[in-house]
Design a protein around this motif. Structure first.
Motif, PDB file in Angstrom:
ATOM      1  N   ARG A  58       3.575  46.485  27.237  1.00  0.00           N
ATOM      2  CA  ARG A  58       2.595  46.250  27.543  1.00  0.00           C
ATOM      3  C   ARG A  58       1.228  47.583  27.566  1.00  0.00           C
ATOM      4  O   ARG A  58       0.964  47.817  28.662  1.00  0.00           O
ATOM      5  CB  ARG A  58       2.223  45.353  28.715  1.00  0.00           C
ATOM      6  N   THR A  59       1.100  47.597  26.541  1.00  0.00           N
ATOM      7  CA  THR A  59       0.343  49.079  26.070  1.00  0.00           C
ATOM      8  C   THR A  59      -1.001  48.871  25.451  1.00  0.00           C
ATOM      9  O   THR A  59      -0.490  48.031  24.724  1.00  0.00           O
ATOM     10  CB  THR A  59       1.060  49.544  26.027  1.00  0.00           C
ATOM     11  N   LEU A  60      -1.318  49.651  25.707  1.00  0.00           N
ATOM     12  CA  LEU A  60      -2.699  49.571  24.614  1.00  0.00           C
ATOM     13  C   LEU A  60      -2.774  49.648  23.559  1.00  0.00           C
ATOM     14  O   LEU A  60      -3.193  48.583  22.856  1.00  0.00           O
ATOM     15  CB  LEU A  60      -4.079  50.668  25.417  1.00  0.00           C
ATOM     16  N   PRO A  61      -1.941  50.521  22.581  1.00  0.00           N
ATOM     17  CA  PRO A  61      -1.984  50.443  21.166  1.00  0.00           C
ATOM     18  C   PRO A  61      -0.796  49.477  20.962  1.00  0.00           C
ATOM     19  O   PRO A  61      -1.520  49.111  19.493  1.00  0.00           O
ATOM     20  CB  PRO A  61      -0.794  51.968  21.505  1.00  0.00           C
ATOM     21  N   VAL A  62      -0.359  49.323  21.952  1.00  0.00           N
ATOM     22  CA  VAL A  62       0.699  47.256  20.966  1.00  0.00           C
ATOM     23  C   VAL A  62      -0.517  47.238  20.863  1.00  0.00           C
ATOM     24  O   VAL A  62      -0.053  45.578  20.278  1.00  0.00           O
ATOM     25  CB  VAL A  62       1.969  47.559  21.983  1.00  0.00           C
ATOM     26  N   VAL A  63      -1.583  46.121  22.142  1.00  0.00           N
ATOM     27  CA  VAL A  63      -2.527  45.485  22.147  1.00  0.00           C
ATOM     28  C   VAL A  63      -3.113  45.088  21.123  1.00  0.00           C
ATOM     29  O   VAL A  63      -3.654  44.496  20.336  1.00  0.00           O
ATOM     30  CB  VAL A  63      -3.295  45.458  23.472  1.00  0.00           C
ATOM     31  N   ARG A  64      -3.704  46.739  20.603  1.00  0.00           N
ATOM     32  CA  ARG A  64      -4.394  47.076  19.284  1.00  0.00           C
ATOM     33  C   ARG A  64      -3.616  46.471  17.865  1.00  0.00           C
ATOM     34  O   ARG A  64      -4.639  45.595  17.202  1.00  0.00           O
ATOM     35  CB  ARG A  64      -4.633  48.043  18.992  1.00  0.00           C
ATOM     36  N   ARG A  65      -2.154  46.869  18.255  1.00  0.00           N
ATOM     37  CA  ARG A  65      -2.101  47.037  16.478  1.00  0.00           C
ATOM     38  C   ARG A  65      -1.558  45.031  16.545  1.00  0.00           C
ATOM     39  O   ARG A  65      -1.416  44.760  15.397  1.00  0.00           O
ATOM     40  CB  ARG A  65      -0.443  47.397  16.714  1.00  0.00           C
ATOM     41  N   LEU A  66      -1.158  44.503  17.910  1.00  0.00           N
ATOM     42  CA  LEU A  66      -1.697  42.840  17.085  1.00  0.00           C
ATOM     43  C   LEU A  66      -2.796  41.979  17.258  1.00  0.00           C
ATOM     44  O   LEU A  66      -2.893  41.950  16.563  1.00  0.00           O
ATOM     45  CB  LEU A  66      -1.144  42.601  18.820  1.00  0.00           C
ATOM     46  N   LEU A  67      -3.828  42.732  17.694  1.00  0.00           N
ATOM     47  CA  LEU A  67      -5.060  42.339  17.132  1.00  0.00           C
ATOM     48  C   LEU A  67      -6.021  42.435  15.641  1.00  0.00           C
ATOM     49  O   LEU A  67      -6.291  41.989  15.445  1.00  0.00           O
ATOM     50  CB  LEU A  67      -5.626  42.917  18.531  1.00  0.00           C
ATOM     51  N   LEU A  68      -5.459  43.764  15.495  1.00  0.00           N
ATOM     52  CA  LEU A  68      -5.109  44.417  14.582  1.00  0.00           C
ATOM     53  C   LEU A  68      -4.345  43.397  12.886  1.00  0.00           C
ATOM     54  O   LEU A  68      -5.187  43.055  12.308  1.00  0.00           O
ATOM     55  CB  LEU A  68      -5.079  45.492  14.091  1.00  0.00           C
ATOM     56  N   ALA A  69      -3.321  43.337  13.534  1.00  0.00           N
ATOM     57  CA  ALA A  69      -2.979  41.546  12.825  1.00  0.00           C
ATOM     58  C   ALA A  69      -3.791  40.362  12.721  1.00  0.00           C
ATOM     59  O   ALA A  69      -3.871  40.056  11.916  1.00  0.00           O
ATOM     60  CB  ALA A  69      -1.611  42.175  12.845  1.00  0.00           C
ATOM     61  N   GLU A  70      -3.803  40.486  13.698  1.00  0.00           N
ATOM     62  CA  GLU A  70      -4.569  38.488  13.882  1.00  0.00           C
ATOM     63  C   GLU A  70      -5.469  38.566  12.774  1.00  0.00           C
ATOM     64  O   GLU A  70      -6.135  37.630  12.260  1.00  0.00           O
ATOM     65  CB  GLU A  70      -4.508  37.923  15.371  1.00  0.00           C
ATOM     66  N   THR A  71      -6.348  39.979  13.992  1.00  0.00           N
ATOM     67  CA  THR A  71      -7.700  40.412  13.026  1.00  0.00           C
ATOM     68  C   THR A  71      -7.802  40.367  11.101  1.00  0.00           C
ATOM     69  O   THR A  71      -8.305  39.579   9.745  1.00  0.00           O
ATOM     70  CB  THR A  71      -8.396  41.047  12.630  1.00  0.00           C
ATOM     71  N   LEU A  72      -6.499  40.578  10.359  1.00  0.00           N
ATOM     72  CA  LEU A  72      -6.330  40.534   9.274  1.00  0.00           C
ATOM     73  C   LEU A  72      -6.883  39.175   8.972  1.00  0.00           C
ATOM     74  O   LEU A  72      -6.351  39.167   7.431  1.00  0.00           O
ATOM     75  CB  LEU A  72      -5.560  41.349   8.796  1.00  0.00           C
ATOM     76  N   SER A  73      -5.418  38.569   9.277  1.00  0.00           N
ATOM     77  CA  SER A  73      -4.960  37.356   8.879  1.00  0.00           C
ATOM     78  C   SER A  73      -6.020  36.589   9.109  1.00  0.00           C
ATOM     79  O   SER A  73      -6.257  35.662   7.781  1.00  0.00           O
ATOM     80  CB  SER A  73      -4.053  36.374   9.650  1.00  0.00           C
ATOM     81  N   LEU A  74      -7.054  36.238  10.044  1.00  0.00           N
ATOM     82  CA  LEU A  74      -8.645  35.608   9.443  1.00  0.00           C
ATOM     83  C   LEU A  74      -9.049  36.250   8.752  1.00  0.00           C
ATOM     84  O   LEU A  74      -9.646  34.918   8.206  1.00  0.00           O
ATOM     85  CB  LEU A  74      -9.431  35.787  11.560  1.00  0.00           C
ATOM     86  N   ALA A  75      -8.823  37.286   8.811  1.00  0.00           N
ATOM     87  CA  ALA A  75     -10.203  37.772   7.673  1.00  0.00           C
ATOM     88  C   ALA A  75      -9.638  37.452   6.120  1.00  0.00           C
ATOM     89  O   ALA A  75     -10.311  36.820   5.173  1.00  0.00           O
ATOM     90  CB  ALA A  75     -10.182  39.121   6.757  1.00  0.00           C
ATOM     91  N   VAL A  76      -8.327  37.550   5.823  1.00  0.00           N
ATOM     92  CA  VAL A  76      -8.041  36.795   4.708  1.00  0.00           C
ATOM     93  C   VAL A  76      -8.338  35.526   5.024  1.00  0.00           C
ATOM     94  O   VAL A  76      -8.324  35.172   3.348  1.00  0.00           O
ATOM     95  CB  VAL A  76      -5.913  36.355   3.960  1.00  0.00           C
ATOM     96  N   TYR A  77      -7.954  34.202   5.607  1.00  0.00           N
ATOM     97  CA  TYR A  77      -8.513  33.278   5.822  1.00  0.00           C
ATOM     98  C   TYR A  77     -10.117  33.453   5.432  1.00  0.00           C
ATOM     99  O   TYR A  77     -10.268  32.050   4.897  1.00  0.00           O
ATOM    100  CB  TYR A  77      -7.844  32.906   7.126  1.00  0.00           C
ATOM    101  N   CYS A  78     -11.233  33.871   6.106  1.00  0.00           N
ATOM    102  CA  CYS A  78     -12.151  33.413   5.526  1.00  0.00           C
ATOM    103  C   CYS A  78     -12.473  33.468   4.177  1.00  0.00           C
ATOM    104  O   CYS A  78     -13.421  33.196   3.019  1.00  0.00           O
ATOM    105  CB  CYS A  78     -12.374  34.480   6.613  1.00  0.00           C
ATOM    106  N   THR A  79     -11.605  34.698   3.632  1.00  0.00           N
ATOM    107  CA  THR A  79     -12.245  35.763   2.326  1.00  0.00           C
ATOM    108  C   THR A  79     -11.875  33.696   1.266  1.00  0.00           C
ATOM    109  O   THR A  79     -12.217  33.461  -0.052  1.00  0.00           O
ATOM    110  CB  THR A  79     -11.604  36.561   1.961  1.00  0.00           C
ATOM    111  N   VAL A  80     -10.265  33.477   1.400  1.00  0.00           N
ATOM    112  CA  VAL A  80     -10.057  32.397   1.126  1.00  0.00           C
ATOM    113  C   VAL A  80     -11.087  31.426   0.454  1.00  0.00           C
ATOM    114  O   VAL A  80     -11.279  30.002  -0.114  1.00  0.00           O
ATOM    115  CB  VAL A  80      -8.605  32.509   1.253  1.00  0.00           C
ATOM    116  N   SER A  81     -11.360  31.064   1.889  1.00  0.00           N
ATOM    117  CA  SER A  81     -11.445  29.837   2.067  1.00  0.00           C
ATOM    118  C   SER A  81     -12.930  29.735   1.280  1.00  0.00           C
ATOM    119  O   SER A  81     -14.114  28.610   1.240  1.00  0.00           O
ATOM    120  CB  SER A  81     -12.182  29.887   4.003  1.00  0.00           C
TER     121      SER A  81
END
Length: 234
Positions: free
Chosen positions: A90-113
């Motif tokens: 539970r550290t800030l860099p880990v939270v950022r890393r996970l949120l970035l991974a989720e953001t990238l997944s959703l960005a690809v989703y939007c692009t494909v859609s």
């Protein structure tokens, strides 16, 4: 010191509420556009999988199964992105890393859609299910790291139960002089989920070109907030 703690709690609470908004928007969007399947609410998705399987509706069952499996993969991937040492999770860099991974997944989703024809079908539909459910699996882990009480943003049964118990105890004078802050936050994230669901449904009904931008915007805003705030978790 007290003000810093209050600010920290406020930012963490805002973060999990935004993620709950993303979950609500995602569930409505996936149900309406991806073949009546949920990519965030895995309890509902499991029920759909069992129902369609027992009725030999194998195409529908395969969509629900793909969502369940992708969600699990997303959660596993998020876990692998965390440090091996539990004390450093539970550290800030880990939270950022996970949120970035989720953001990238959703960005690809939007692009494909935006690139494939509507209504979604075939490989495109399954690809979008995988991207959306994977993102929600990552989010489930990220939300646990954002708030020390482990606010759940993808399954509301436990959250609703906790709020109802606390409210009942408070209103019937069973040992609660006031509603605890944690239960108040749980009530807020429930409203966040409802707001996301309403916004997604409204965007779909009004013919908005890419309703998938709603969960992406909520997660991206959370990432930006935790990038510029410098707080860890509450």
């Amino acid at each position: 010191m007290e003000q810093a703690a209050a600010d920290n709690a406020g930012i963490a609470g805002t973060g999990v509420t935004l993620l709950c908004f993303a979950s609500g928007a995602t569930d409505v969007l996936s149900y309406l556009t991806l073949g009546h399947v949920f990519t965030s609410a895995m309890t509902g998705c499991m029920a759909l999988f069992c129902l369609t399987l027992i009725n030999r509706k194998f195409a529908a069952a395969s969509r629900a199964g793909a969502s369940l499996l992708s969600y699990a993969v997303g959660s596993a991937a998020a876990t692998l992105l965390q440090p091996r040492d539990p004390a450093k999770v539970r550290t800030l860099p880990v939270v950022r890393r996970l949120l970035l991974a989720e953001t990238l997944s959703l960005a690809v989703y939007c692009t494909v859609s935006l690139l494939v024809d509507h209504p979604f079908a075939g490989a495109a539909r399954y690809g979008l299910i995988v991207l959306s459910a994977t993102a929600m699996g990552i989010q489930a882990v990220a939300a646990r790291d954002i708030h020390e009480r482990g606010i759940i943003t993808v399954v509301l049964n436990i959250t609703i139960t906790s709020v109802v118990i606390a409210l009942t105890r408070r209103l019937t004078n069973r040992g609660l002089a006031h509603l605890p802050a944690h239960n108040r936050l749980q009530g807020i994230v429930i409203l966040g989920y409802a707001a996301g669901a309403l916004a997604s449904a409204g965007a779909f009904v009004s013919g908005f070109a890419s309703p998938g931008l709603l969960p992406l915007a909520a997660v991206l805003l959370t990432l930006i907030m935790f990038t510029i705030s410098g707080v860890q978790h509450a």
